[in-house]
Motif scaffolding. Sequence first.
Motif, PDB file in Angstrom:
ATOM      1  N   ILE A  87      18.673  22.085 -31.275  1.00  0.00           N
ATOM      2  CA  ILE A  87      18.878  23.521 -31.456  1.00  0.00           C
ATOM      3  C   ILE A  87      19.831  23.806 -32.614  1.00  0.00           C
ATOM      4  CG2 ILE A  87      19.816  25.606 -30.389  1.00  0.00           C
ATOM      5  CD1 ILE A  87      18.836  24.539 -27.687  1.00  0.00           C
ATOM      6  N   THR A  88      20.954  23.090 -32.648  1.00  0.00           N
ATOM      7  CA  THR A  88      21.981  23.358 -33.659  1.00  0.00           C
ATOM      8  C   THR A  88      21.472  23.091 -35.074  1.00  0.00           C
ATOM      9  OG1 THR A  88      23.723  22.775 -32.084  1.00  0.00           O
ATOM     10  CG2 THR A  88      24.301  22.777 -34.422  1.00  0.00           C
ATOM     11  N   ILE A  89      20.773  21.968 -35.263  1.00  0.00           N
ATOM     12  CA  ILE A  89      20.293  21.633 -36.603  1.00  0.00           C
ATOM     13  C   ILE A  89      19.243  22.641 -37.064  1.00  0.00           C
ATOM     14  CG2 ILE A  89      19.064  19.893 -37.966  1.00  0.00           C
ATOM     15  CD1 ILE A  89      20.419  17.777 -36.239  1.00  0.00           C
ATOM     16  N   ALA A  90      18.375  23.073 -36.142  1.00  0.00           N
ATOM     17  CA  ALA A  90      17.386  24.093 -36.503  1.00  0.00           C
ATOM     18  C   ALA A  90      18.071  25.381 -36.940  1.00  0.00           C
ATOM     19  CB  ALA A  90      16.460  24.358 -35.315  1.00  0.00           C
ATOM     20  N   MET A  91      19.157  25.742 -36.269  1.00  0.00           N
ATOM     21  CA  MET A  91      19.892  26.951 -36.649  1.00  0.00           C
ATOM     22  C   MET A  91      20.612  26.763 -37.979  1.00  0.00           C
ATOM     23  SD  MET A  91      21.420  28.051 -32.908  1.00  0.00           S
ATOM     24  CE  MET A  91      22.251  29.496 -33.565  1.00  0.00           C
ATOM     25  N   GLU A  92      21.213  25.584 -38.189  1.00  0.00           N
ATOM     26  CA  GLU A  92      21.893  25.320 -39.457  1.00  0.00           C
ATOM     27  C   GLU A  92      20.896  25.334 -40.611  1.00  0.00           C
ATOM     28  OE1 GLU A  92      23.943  21.640 -38.948  1.00  0.00           O
ATOM     29  OE2 GLU A  92      25.590  22.531 -37.801  1.00  0.00           O
ATOM     30  N   ARG A  93      19.697  24.837 -40.371  1.00  0.00           N
ATOM     31  CA  ARG A  93      18.666  24.876 -41.417  1.00  0.00           C
ATOM     32  C   ARG A  93      18.248  26.311 -41.700  1.00  0.00           C
ATOM     33  NH1 ARG A  93      15.306  21.842 -38.999  1.00  0.00           N
ATOM     34  NH2 ARG A  93      15.906  19.875 -39.991  1.00  0.00           N
ATOM     35  N   ASP A  94      18.130  27.105 -40.649  1.00  0.00           N
ATOM     36  CA  ASP A  94      17.712  28.495 -40.787  1.00  0.00           C
ATOM     37  C   ASP A  94      18.751  29.319 -41.537  1.00  0.00           C
ATOM     38  OD1 ASP A  94      15.496  30.107 -40.209  1.00  0.00           O
ATOM     39  OD2 ASP A  94      16.544  31.111 -38.577  1.00  0.00           O
ATOM     40  N   GLU A  95      20.027  28.964 -41.356  1.00  0.00           N
ATOM     41  CA  GLU A  95      21.124  29.700 -41.994  1.00  0.00           C
ATOM     42  C   GLU A  95      21.455  29.159 -43.394  1.00  0.00           C
ATOM     43  OE1 GLU A  95      24.149  29.152 -39.133  1.00  0.00           O
ATOM     44  OE2 GLU A  95      23.297  30.570 -37.675  1.00  0.00           O
ATOM     45  N   ASP A  96      20.631  28.226 -43.876  1.00  0.00           N
ATOM     46  CA  ASP A  96      20.791  27.626 -45.213  1.00  0.00           C
ATOM     47  C   ASP A  96      22.051  26.776 -45.343  1.00  0.00           C
ATOM     48  OD1 ASP A  96      18.398  28.588 -46.228  1.00  0.00           O
ATOM     49  OD2 ASP A  96      19.300  30.413 -47.022  1.00  0.00           O
ATOM     50  N   LEU A  97      22.659  26.413 -44.205  1.00  0.00           N
ATOM     51  CA  LEU A  97      23.813  25.512 -44.273  1.00  0.00           C
ATOM     52  C   LEU A  97      23.386  24.143 -44.789  1.00  0.00           C
ATOM     53  CD1 LEU A  97      26.742  24.736 -43.719  1.00  0.00           C
ATOM     54  CD2 LEU A  97      26.108  24.259 -41.352  1.00  0.00           C
ATOM     55  N   LEU A  98      22.241  23.651 -44.314  1.00  0.00           N
ATOM     56  CA  LEU A  98      21.758  22.351 -44.771  1.00  0.00           C
ATOM     57  C   LEU A  98      21.380  22.397 -46.249  1.00  0.00           C
ATOM     58  CD1 LEU A  98      19.603  21.048 -41.786  1.00  0.00           C
ATOM     59  CD2 LEU A  98      22.052  20.872 -42.195  1.00  0.00           C
ATOM     60  N   LYS A  99      20.883  23.536 -46.683  1.00  0.00           N
ATOM     61  CA  LYS A  99      20.522  23.676 -48.097  1.00  0.00           C
ATOM     62  C   LYS A  99      21.759  23.535 -48.978  1.00  0.00           C
ATOM     63  CE  LYS A  99      18.043  26.786 -51.245  1.00  0.00           C
ATOM     64  NZ  LYS A  99      17.347  28.095 -51.357  1.00  0.00           N
ATOM     65  N   ARG A 100      22.889  24.092 -48.510  1.00  0.00           N
ATOM     66  CA  ARG A 100      24.133  23.965 -49.271  1.00  0.00           C
ATOM     67  C   ARG A 100      24.655  22.528 -49.234  1.00  0.00           C
ATOM     68  NH1 ARG A 100      24.957  29.034 -46.749  1.00  0.00           N
ATOM     69  NH2 ARG A 100      26.336  28.135 -45.158  1.00  0.00           N
ATOM     70  N   LEU A 101      24.499  21.869 -48.091  1.00  0.00           N
ATOM     71  CA  LEU A 101      24.938  20.478 -47.996  1.00  0.00           C
ATOM     72  C   LEU A 101      24.121  19.571 -48.901  1.00  0.00           C
ATOM     73  CD1 LEU A 101      25.522  20.033 -44.145  1.00  0.00           C
ATOM     74  CD2 LEU A 101      27.250  20.185 -45.945  1.00  0.00           C
ATOM     75  N   ARG A 102      22.885  19.957 -49.131  1.00  0.00           N
ATOM     76  CA  ARG A 102      22.006  19.146 -49.978  1.00  0.00           C
ATOM     77  C   ARG A 102      22.572  19.020 -51.396  1.00  0.00           C
ATOM     78  NH1 ARG A 102      15.575  20.452 -51.070  1.00  0.00           N
ATOM     79  NH2 ARG A 102      14.996  18.376 -51.855  1.00  0.00           N
ATOM     80  N   GLY A 103      23.325  20.012 -51.828  1.00  0.00           N
ATOM     81  CA  GLY A 103      23.902  19.981 -53.170  1.00  0.00           C
ATOM     82  C   GLY A 103      25.173  19.162 -53.261  1.00  0.00           C
ATOM     83  N   THR A 104      25.582  18.541 -52.182  1.00  0.00           N
ATOM     84  CA  THR A 104      26.766  17.678 -52.164  1.00  0.00           C
ATOM     85  C   THR A 104      26.327  16.213 -52.173  1.00  0.00           C
ATOM     86  OG1 THR A 104      26.908  17.466 -49.754  1.00  0.00           O
ATOM     87  CG2 THR A 104      27.858  19.454 -50.746  1.00  0.00           C
ATOM     88  N   PRO A 105      27.258  15.282 -52.307  1.00  0.00           N
ATOM     89  CA  PRO A 105      26.885  13.863 -52.284  1.00  0.00           C
ATOM     90  C   PRO A 105      26.429  13.372 -50.910  1.00  0.00           C
ATOM     91  CG  PRO A 105      29.002  14.185 -53.403  1.00  0.00           C
ATOM     92  CD  PRO A 105      28.660  15.477 -52.735  1.00  0.00           C
ATOM     93  N   MET A 106      26.400  14.242 -49.917  1.00  0.00           N
ATOM     94  CA  MET A 106      26.038  13.811 -48.578  1.00  0.00           C
ATOM     95  C   MET A 106      24.554  13.455 -48.498  1.00  0.00           C
ATOM     96  SD  MET A 106      26.485  15.777 -44.934  1.00  0.00           S
ATOM     97  CE  MET A 106      28.265  15.787 -45.158  1.00  0.00           C
ATOM     98  N   SER A 107      24.277  12.274 -47.984  1.00  0.00           N
ATOM     99  CA  SER A 107      22.904  11.825 -47.771  1.00  0.00           C
ATOM    100  C   SER A 107      22.475  12.185 -46.354  1.00  0.00           C
ATOM    101  CB  SER A 107      22.811  10.308 -47.964  1.00  0.00           C
ATOM    102  OG  SER A 107      23.577   9.636 -46.969  1.00  0.00           O
ATOM    103  N   PRO A 108      21.174  12.169 -46.076  1.00  0.00           N
ATOM    104  CA  PRO A 108      20.737  12.397 -44.697  1.00  0.00           C
ATOM    105  C   PRO A 108      21.379  11.417 -43.713  1.00  0.00           C
ATOM    106  CG  PRO A 108      18.858  12.526 -46.192  1.00  0.00           C
ATOM    107  CD  PRO A 108      20.026  12.051 -47.005  1.00  0.00           C
ATOM    108  N   GLN A 109      21.579  10.167 -44.152  1.00  0.00           N
ATOM    109  CA  GLN A 109      22.186   9.170 -43.270  1.00  0.00           C
ATOM    110  C   GLN A 109      23.619   9.562 -42.894  1.00  0.00           C
ATOM    111  OE1 GLN A 109      20.557   8.414 -46.146  1.00  0.00           O
ATOM    112  NE2 GLN A 109      18.681   7.614 -45.190  1.00  0.00           N
ATOM    113  N   SER A 110      24.381  10.078 -43.864  1.00  0.00           N
ATOM    114  CA  SER A 110      25.749  10.526 -43.580  1.00  0.00           C
ATOM    115  C   SER A 110      25.747  11.715 -42.636  1.00  0.00           C
ATOM    116  CB  SER A 110      26.461  10.896 -44.888  1.00  0.00           C
ATOM    117  OG  SER A 110      26.561   9.785 -45.740  1.00  0.00           O
ATOM    118  N   TYR A 111      24.785  12.601 -42.831  1.00  0.00           N
ATOM    119  CA  TYR A 111      24.656  13.755 -41.940  1.00  0.00           C
ATOM    120  C   TYR A 111      24.332  13.289 -40.528  1.00  0.00           C
ATOM    121  CZ  TYR A 111      22.979  18.250 -40.146  1.00  0.00           C
ATOM    122  OH  TYR A 111      22.783  19.385 -39.395  1.00  0.00           O
TER     123      TYR A 111
END
Length: 274
Positions: A87-111
Amino acid sequence: MSTLTAPKSLPSPLKVGVSRTKLEVKQFFREREQLIFTFFFPIIFLGIFSAVFSGTDFAGGVNAATYFTPGMIASGIFLTSFQSLAITIAMERDEDLLKRLRGTPMSPQSYFIGKIGLVLCTSIAQFALLLAIAGLLLGVDIPSEPSKWLNFLWIFVLGTASGSVLGIAFSVVPKSGKAASAVVTPVVLLLQFMSGVYFVYSDLPSWMRGVASVFPLKWLAQGMRSVFLPDGFVVNEPGGSWQLGLGAVVLTVWLIAGLVIAQRVFRWTRRDAG
């Protein structure tokens, strides 16, 4: 002459993941509603079932509070890992939080590491609180044998890890953050009823037990029963065994499969975002 400085290497995915875990934990404890639901939902249900079945003695002289404690522990782990993350990740994706994280050095594995670390921290705190209330207020006998606590340790770790990666993978199923609860919660409720969390597992129809045995919650609940119920209760389990070896295999398979699927399907943005 000017000297060129070598560019600093980026931190490892593990280091980024640990830092993300610290941030996730801080954010979690700031959300009072989520905190109360996560910690007290299994405890409230344990109290309800203990009161409803207070006059019932299960096989081997086990009272209601003792019988339902391992199921509520397993359910709490599954709620904290699979349901909460899906639920939380779906909401974070919907709120573009994940989109902002994508622009950082964070990889999916770190997430992923950050989310799994959050689940481990909150599950430990939730378990400690539930066990304290069960032991102090409901008269549940806490096991003292080291062998049982060793079993608890690997069951707990495998259960939280597999539930976490499956929650990450399942977070792509809801089309939006608003729909996440409506999609995820019925799946969790169905598995809880089929896996012996709210009913005596051996009393369930054989076909239902067969379906439940495919999924991790059944093995998580059965493993917890092996820890918190008397050894003699094992004769009431289907097959007359705790089946810990098979449970370890099933949980490990789900952990590996969930990790592979999560890495393949994980998205930083919504599907309709291109």
